[in-house]
Design a protein around this motif. Structure first.
Motif, PDB file in Angstrom:
ATOM      1  N   PRO B 325       0.835  -1.198   0.000  1.00  0.00           N
ATOM      2  CA  PRO B 325       0.000   0.000   0.000  1.00  0.00           C
ATOM      3  C   PRO B 325       0.873   1.252   0.000  1.00  0.00           C
ATOM      4  O   PRO B 325       2.039   1.207   0.398  1.00  0.00           O
ATOM      5  CB  PRO B 325      -0.759  -0.088   1.322  1.00  0.00           C
ATOM      6  CG  PRO B 325      -0.516  -1.447   1.842  1.00  0.00           C
ATOM      7  CD  PRO B 325       0.737  -1.937   1.245  1.00  0.00           C
ATOM      8  N   ARG B 326       0.292   2.341  -0.454  1.00  0.00           N
ATOM      9  CA  ARG B 326       0.960   3.619  -0.291  1.00  0.00           C
ATOM     10  C   ARG B 326       0.022   4.526   0.477  1.00  0.00           C
ATOM     11  O   ARG B 326      -1.182   4.267   0.560  1.00  0.00           O
ATOM     12  CB  ARG B 326       1.345   4.218  -1.633  1.00  0.00           C
ATOM     13  CG  ARG B 326       0.144   4.521  -2.508  1.00  0.00           C
ATOM     14  CD  ARG B 326       0.473   5.495  -3.603  1.00  0.00           C
ATOM     15  NE  ARG B 326      -0.656   5.664  -4.485  1.00  0.00           N
ATOM     16  CZ  ARG B 326      -1.713   6.416  -4.216  1.00  0.00           C
ATOM     17  NH1 ARG B 326      -1.787   7.061  -3.069  1.00  0.00           N
ATOM     18  NH2 ARG B 326      -2.721   6.511  -5.062  1.00  0.00           N
ATOM     19  N   GLN B 327       0.569   5.571   1.035  1.00  0.00           N
ATOM     20  CA  GLN B 327      -0.255   6.469   1.828  1.00  0.00           C
ATOM     21  C   GLN B 327      -1.212   7.236   0.928  1.00  0.00           C
ATOM     22  O   GLN B 327      -0.822   7.792  -0.084  1.00  0.00           O
ATOM     23  CB  GLN B 327       0.658   7.433   2.604  1.00  0.00           C
ATOM     24  CG  GLN B 327      -0.064   8.288   3.601  1.00  0.00           C
ATOM     25  CD  GLN B 327      -0.563   7.478   4.788  1.00  0.00           C
ATOM     26  OE1 GLN B 327       0.177   6.693   5.338  1.00  0.00           O
ATOM     27  NE2 GLN B 327      -1.807   7.677   5.160  1.00  0.00           N
ATOM     28  N   LYS B 328      -2.516   7.253   1.332  1.00  0.00           N
ATOM     29  CA  LYS B 328      -3.483   8.098   0.644  1.00  0.00           C
ATOM     30  C   LYS B 328      -3.607   9.394   1.435  1.00  0.00           C
ATOM     31  O   LYS B 328      -3.455   9.344   2.644  1.00  0.00           O
ATOM     32  CB  LYS B 328      -4.838   7.399   0.585  1.00  0.00           C
ATOM     33  CG  LYS B 328      -4.817   6.146  -0.284  1.00  0.00           C
ATOM     34  CD  LYS B 328      -6.172   5.513  -0.384  1.00  0.00           C
ATOM     35  CE  LYS B 328      -6.440   4.577   0.769  1.00  0.00           C
ATOM     36  NZ  LYS B 328      -7.602   3.715   0.616  1.00  0.00           N
ATOM     37  N   PRO B 329      -3.968  10.488   0.886  1.00  0.00           N
ATOM     38  CA  PRO B 329      -4.174  10.803  -0.518  1.00  0.00           C
ATOM     39  C   PRO B 329      -2.854  10.869  -1.283  1.00  0.00           C
ATOM     40  O   PRO B 329      -1.830  10.917  -0.634  1.00  0.00           O
ATOM     41  CB  PRO B 329      -4.828  12.196  -0.440  1.00  0.00           C
ATOM     42  CG  PRO B 329      -4.327  12.793   0.834  1.00  0.00           C
ATOM     43  CD  PRO B 329      -4.112  11.653   1.753  1.00  0.00           C
ATOM     44  N   PRO B 330      -2.869  10.919  -2.605  1.00  0.00           N
ATOM     45  CA  PRO B 330      -4.034  10.951  -3.489  1.00  0.00           C
ATOM     46  C   PRO B 330      -4.770   9.618  -3.554  1.00  0.00           C
ATOM     47  O   PRO B 330      -4.142   8.579  -3.495  1.00  0.00           O
ATOM     48  CB  PRO B 330      -3.426  11.291  -4.848  1.00  0.00           C
ATOM     49  CG  PRO B 330      -2.025  10.823  -4.769  1.00  0.00           C
ATOM     50  CD  PRO B 330      -1.610  10.993  -3.360  1.00  0.00           C
ATOM     51  N   PHE B 331      -6.102   9.708  -3.667  1.00  0.00           N
ATOM     52  CA  PHE B 331      -6.920   8.514  -3.776  1.00  0.00           C
ATOM     53  C   PHE B 331      -6.908   8.006  -5.211  1.00  0.00           C
ATOM     54  O   PHE B 331      -6.642   8.772  -6.135  1.00  0.00           O
ATOM     55  CB  PHE B 331      -8.352   8.847  -3.341  1.00  0.00           C
ATOM     56  CG  PHE B 331      -8.451   9.074  -1.866  1.00  0.00           C
ATOM     57  CD1 PHE B 331      -8.650   8.004  -1.012  1.00  0.00           C
ATOM     58  CD2 PHE B 331      -8.293  10.339  -1.328  1.00  0.00           C
ATOM     59  CE1 PHE B 331      -8.707   8.203   0.356  1.00  0.00           C
ATOM     60  CE2 PHE B 331      -8.344  10.543   0.043  1.00  0.00           C
ATOM     61  CZ  PHE B 331      -8.553   9.469   0.888  1.00  0.00           C
ATOM     62  N   PRO B 332      -7.204   6.697  -5.401  1.00  0.00           N
ATOM     63  CA  PRO B 332      -7.176   6.155  -6.765  1.00  0.00           C
ATOM     64  C   PRO B 332      -8.076   6.921  -7.743  1.00  0.00           C
ATOM     65  O   PRO B 332      -7.759   6.999  -8.925  1.00  0.00           O
ATOM     66  CB  PRO B 332      -7.676   4.725  -6.577  1.00  0.00           C
ATOM     67  CG  PRO B 332      -7.330   4.380  -5.186  1.00  0.00           C
ATOM     68  CD  PRO B 332      -7.463   5.646  -4.406  1.00  0.00           C
ATOM     69  N   ALA B 333      -9.182   7.491  -7.233  1.00  0.00           N
ATOM     70  CA  ALA B 333     -10.065   8.232  -8.145  1.00  0.00           C
ATOM     71  C   ALA B 333      -9.337   9.418  -8.773  1.00  0.00           C
ATOM     72  O   ALA B 333      -9.718   9.892  -9.839  1.00  0.00           O
ATOM     73  CB  ALA B 333     -11.302   8.710  -7.394  1.00  0.00           C
ATOM     74  N   GLU B 334      -8.267   9.883  -8.114  1.00  0.00           N
ATOM     75  CA  GLU B 334      -7.477  10.971  -8.695  1.00  0.00           C
ATOM     76  C   GLU B 334      -6.200  10.442  -9.362  1.00  0.00           C
ATOM     77  O   GLU B 334      -5.807  10.895 -10.422  1.00  0.00           O
ATOM     78  CB  GLU B 334      -7.097  11.978  -7.600  1.00  0.00           C
ATOM     79  CG  GLU B 334      -8.310  12.707  -7.054  1.00  0.00           C
ATOM     80  CD  GLU B 334      -8.085  13.223  -5.652  1.00  0.00           C
ATOM     81  OE1 GLU B 334      -7.089  12.821  -5.003  1.00  0.00           O
ATOM     82  OE2 GLU B 334      -8.912  14.021  -5.196  1.00  0.00           O
ATOM     83  N   LYS B 335      -5.570   9.508  -8.676  1.00  0.00           N
ATOM     84  CA  LYS B 335      -4.304   8.989  -9.174  1.00  0.00           C
ATOM     85  C   LYS B 335      -4.266   7.503  -8.858  1.00  0.00           C
ATOM     86  O   LYS B 335      -4.024   7.124  -7.720  1.00  0.00           O
ATOM     87  CB  LYS B 335      -3.164   9.726  -8.466  1.00  0.00           C
ATOM     88  CG  LYS B 335      -1.978   9.993  -9.334  1.00  0.00           C
ATOM     89  CD  LYS B 335      -0.970  10.844  -8.623  1.00  0.00           C
ATOM     90  CE  LYS B 335       0.325  10.800  -9.403  1.00  0.00           C
ATOM     91  NZ  LYS B 335       1.447  11.318  -8.677  1.00  0.00           N
ATOM     92  N   GLY B 336      -4.561   6.683  -9.849  1.00  0.00           N
ATOM     93  CA  GLY B 336      -4.660   5.256  -9.561  1.00  0.00           C
ATOM     94  C   GLY B 336      -3.785   4.419 -10.451  1.00  0.00           C
ATOM     95  O   GLY B 336      -2.569   4.620 -10.491  1.00  0.00           O
TER      96      GLY B 336
END
Lengths: 234, 621
Positions: B325-336
């Motif tokens: 995993p990587r730290q969110k944000p950015p969320f996948p909806a922005e950067k996936g």
């Protein structure tokens, strides 16, 4: 510029900054282990946690990765943050007690007891060396292998890597292996531990990791046999 | 059905095809459905299916009798399961010897084969039809309905039952905004566990600027004892594909990726087959149904890491990188996926989408609660009479699931706890049985919805042992990237193991609680954040049992080996000597025909003596 509430103060900071950078700019000290200005934030050590959002609906996030935003509410030293941070430092202390960096963190944050069974890990897996090698030295000679408690930093297949140019960047940046506190000696009432620093990398990172030949650490520490000699004359 | 594939170039082509398929099917024609899913397959259902086929062919009944190998029919406990239509006659534990009789008597003769019918354990009555069985009667099977009737290898079966009409509707009768608002209106929430509103996720992704966007299906189902997603993929793969296409229409994506675990080889084969069939008909690929919308789907296989079910880890793994995993944000909806805006949803979420579009949000929301619409599939496993795949409306109580559908606890034992949400869920006690199952209620009670595992435990289960088991699982599955999860789980396990070994102290409980809270608060991804649930929930509801371990050094359920003792009752022991012979540690002594004794120092507490004793003279405490 965006406006945010930092520990109750209305501040305005540049867009694109992280919360950690903003806090630093305003002189607020947030402890870190896996953060370095020249490297991509990684968020693994969890020490830079801050609380964001309205009380009651707040959550903890790593400030090194969290971007500042308009209207963001940040508390860097709330009770929840301090409690969690102290427990994490206690865990670090139980896991890697001989690191001077960690011992210093413990005294700075008033961690005075360790309730977990002590272990002596050589590496805290902060990943600074891996990022240093890849990002600053363009080396990509080392990386992580395995997962969970078996995770370790190593070269591909644990062999000496051709990608390694022996620059020593990894050792330079490591918070755990630069200087190791040997702890108080029983027979002496005064600790003197900070005068007793020695490098642990020789034993641990024997074939896989220490590509410095002759090793910088060995040179510095005249009390030990340089690695190359040890290998030839076991 | 044999139809030559012809590319569909307009929505009317689809309607014509469906009509021709419907015209050709005769509902009165007898059909046999054999469950071909893993549970029944290991009991020999595939062999059954081939002998059905062989007999039907040998006797020239091919035109008169239909045969289908379907996906999971749900009642795994009773496998191999065979259904006979019309009439939905339910035959359980069918053996190879029963095949001929089923064909002769039921399919051709219209009578029942009594001995293969399900017998209600309470009333003792034989129940012939699915709709009579309490297991099925109390469910709301909307998504799983297809599993009964569809051959997962045949796209025409799916189309005949209204398949892909939602795609046609979304393309020709709705704008992408309409699609999203319909999904929002339906209050569909992510079935992967966190329950994020699906429509909102799509909306964020649609609004994010970018020319390339992706739809990713999370089929990395890793919870022990959970098989909802696999059953959907294997039983009705086209419904998932259709959901993905609609998501693509909604957010404006051209590409889809299904990330499926490599441990599901059958699911991989069935999806690949489904993708090929849909592409042949022009339901995937360039200009779907003659519109200017194009969408393709590729399969990416996981390599078996539980953490890859976490969305950011999954996306990295699908790209061929290390699945961490990587730290969110950015969320996948922005950067996936590949750094582009991405919608990532669970298999079951996508399977819900065609229903919403086809029947409308209002119809869909008739089932479910105020905040979350629709049904949820659970895998009911553990010490419950009827184990299997159950689909229930959100908002149903735990009691209705465990006692109504599950038929209560095995062997008349007492219910102790139920764990919802897989290894990182919480254990809920008897007083929580009337809790309504939805995202908020479960999380308030200290558990999670998770992807739908439901493990029932009886009085013989020790909660300390349960906490230890799940921590062990999580320890080996933690990726180790963030310190709080890696070391936190390790240390929680250390403390719990100490308690189970009788070395715990009351202070350990406080430390355990403090540590669990810190791990929950400080960890990077869902795995770490929920890893404390088994510990926190058992501490909350079963603190007495922990106290018995640390203060009295006793395990009330007599499970923790270090704390139990085996004893022989002098009055019941006949001195037959069988326990002495079987004891691997040679810890039992005694003369023939005289009461024997166990030497506690040598006893390794394996329990063999208790199993072999015919007189019930050996007890553990």
């Amino acid at each position: 510029m965006v406006n945010m509430l930092l520990n109750g103060l209305q501040v305005s900071v540049d867009e694109g900054m992280t919360v950690l950078e903003a806090a630093k700019f305003f002189g607020i000290n947030i402890p870190t282990l896996c953060y370095n200005e020249g490297l991509t934030p990684y968020g693994a050590c969890r020490l830079c946690l801050v609380e964001i959002g309205e009380p009651g609906r707040s959550k903890l996030v790593t400030s090194c990765t969290y971007p500042v935003g308009e209207g963001l509410i940040v508390r860097t030293h709330s009770e929840r943050v301090v409690k969690t941070r102290k427990l994490l430092i206690e865990l670090y202390l139980a896991t890697c007690p001989s690191s001077k960096v960690i011992q210093d963190l413990a005294s700075e944050h008033h961690v005075t007891r360790v309730r977990f069974r002590p272990r002596d890990e050589k590496c805290i897996l902060c990943g600074l060396c891996v990022r240093m090698c890849a990002e600053q030295m363009q080396g990509k000679a080392i990386g992580f292998a395995r997962r969970g408690v078996d995770r370790k930093v190593t070269t591909p297949f644990d062999r000496k890597s051709e990608e390694c140019r022996l620059c020593g960047g990894c050792m330079y940046i490591c918070p755990a292996c630069q200087a190791r506190c040997q702890g108080p000696r029983e027979e002496k009432p005064i600790c003197n531990a900070c005068l007793n620093l020695s490098q642990p990398c020789l034993d641990y990172f024997d074939d896989a990791m220490c590509f410095m030949d002759p090793c910088v650490a060995c040179e510095l520490n005249s009390g030990r046999t340089p690695k190359s000699e040890r290998r030839n004359n076991p | 059905m044999t139809v030559t594939p012809k590319r569909l170039r307009a929505p009317e082509d689809l309607t014509v095809l469906r009509q021709s398929l419907v015209d050709r099917t005769d509902d009165r024609k007898p059909r046999i459905a054999v469950c071909g899913d893993t549970g029944c397959a290991v009991c020999g259902s595939l062999g059954l299916a081939s002998s059905f086929k062989e007999i039907i062919e040998r006797r020239g009944l091919k035109d008169r009798v239909g045969l289908k190998v379907t996906g999971c029919l749900g009642f795994c406990e009773q496998g191999p399961v065979v259904l006979v239509f019309p009439g939905e006659i339910f035959y359980r534990k069918v053996g190879p010897g029963d095949v001929e009789e089923i064909i002769d008597r039921t399919v051709l003769g219209g009578e029942l084969v009594e001995r293969l019918l399900y017998r209600d354990p309470i009333t003792g009555q034989k129940l012939p039809r699915c709709s009579d069985l309490p297991f099925y009667k109390n469910q709301t099977r909307v998504l799983l309905e297809g599993n009964w009737r569809i051959d997962p290898n045949d796209i025409y079966d799916y189309i005949a039952r209204g398949g892909y009409s939602a795609v046609a509707k979304a393309l020709y009768e709705m704008t992408p905004e309409d699609v999203i608002s319909e999904v929002k209106e339906a209050r569909l929430r992510g079935r992967g566990g966190a329950g994020f509103p699906t429509g909102l996720k799509w909306e964020i992704c649609r609004k994010t600027k970018g020319d390339t966007k992706y739809v990713v299906c999370n089929a990395d189902e890793g919870d022990p004892g959970a098989f909802m997603d696999r059953s959907l993929l294997e039983g009705n793969p086209h419904s998932v594909l259709e959901g993905m296409i609609i998501a693509g229409i909604g957010i404006g994506a051209r590409h889809g990726v299904i990330y499926v675990r490599a441990e599901y080889p059958t699911a991989v084969v069935k999806i690949r087959n489904a993708i090929e069939q849909a592409s042949e008909l022009g339901l995937l690929g360039e200009n779907i149904l003659g519109s200017d919308f194009s969408f393709d789907v590729t399969i990416s296989k996981g390599a078996g890491a539980f953490v890859c079910g976490e969305e950011t880890a999954l996306l990295l793994s699908a790209e061929g990188k290390v699945g961490e995993p990587r730290q969110k944000p950015p969320f996948p909806a922005e950067k996936g996926y590949k750094g582009k805006p991405t919608v990532i949803n669970n298999v079951e979420t996508f399977a819900n989408v065609p229903l919403i579009i086809k029947n409308g949000a209002a119809e869909y929301r008739r089932v479910g609660t105020e905040k979350s619409g629709g049904t949820k599939i659970f895998c009911l496993v553990g010490k419950v009479n009827n184990t299997g795949l159950v689909e229930v409306p959100l908002g149903i109580t735990l009691r209705e699931i465990i006692f109504g559908i599950g038929g209560g606890i095995k062997n008349g034992k007492r219910f102790k706890a139920v764990q919802t949400g897989g290894p990182s869920g919480g254990c809920l006690p008897e007083q929580m049985l009337d809790l309504k199952v939805d995202f908020e209620e479960l999380s308030r009670a200290g558990s999670i919805m998770g992807s739908g595992g439901m493990i029932v435990m009886d009085e013989d289960t020790c909660v300390v042992d349960i906490a230890r088991y799940f921590l062990q699982f999580l320890k080996s599955e933690s990726c180790g990237k963030c310190f709080s999860c890696r070391e936190g789980i390790n240390r929680m396990l250390e403390i719990v193991e100490g308690i189970a070994a009788g070395e715990g102290s009351p202070e350990d409980l406080d430390l355990l609680e403090e540590l669990a809270c810190a791990v929950k608060d400080a960890s990077m991804c869902g795995l770490g954040q929920t890893s404390a649930n088994p510990v926190l929930s058992t501490l909350r509801y079963f603190r007495d049992e922990y106290l018995a371990h640390v203060e009295l050094k006793k395990c009330p359920a007599a499970v923790c080996r270090a704390l139990i003792r085996f004893q022989i009752d002098e009055n019941l022991c006949t001195g037959c000597g069988i326990c002495r012979k079987e004891c691997p540690a040679e810890a039992i002594e005694g003369e023939r025909r005289k009461p024997h004794t166990i030497d506690p120092n040598r006893c390794m507490k394996c329990g063999v003596c208790m199993e072999v004793c015919k007189f019930g003279a050996i007890t553990k405490s």
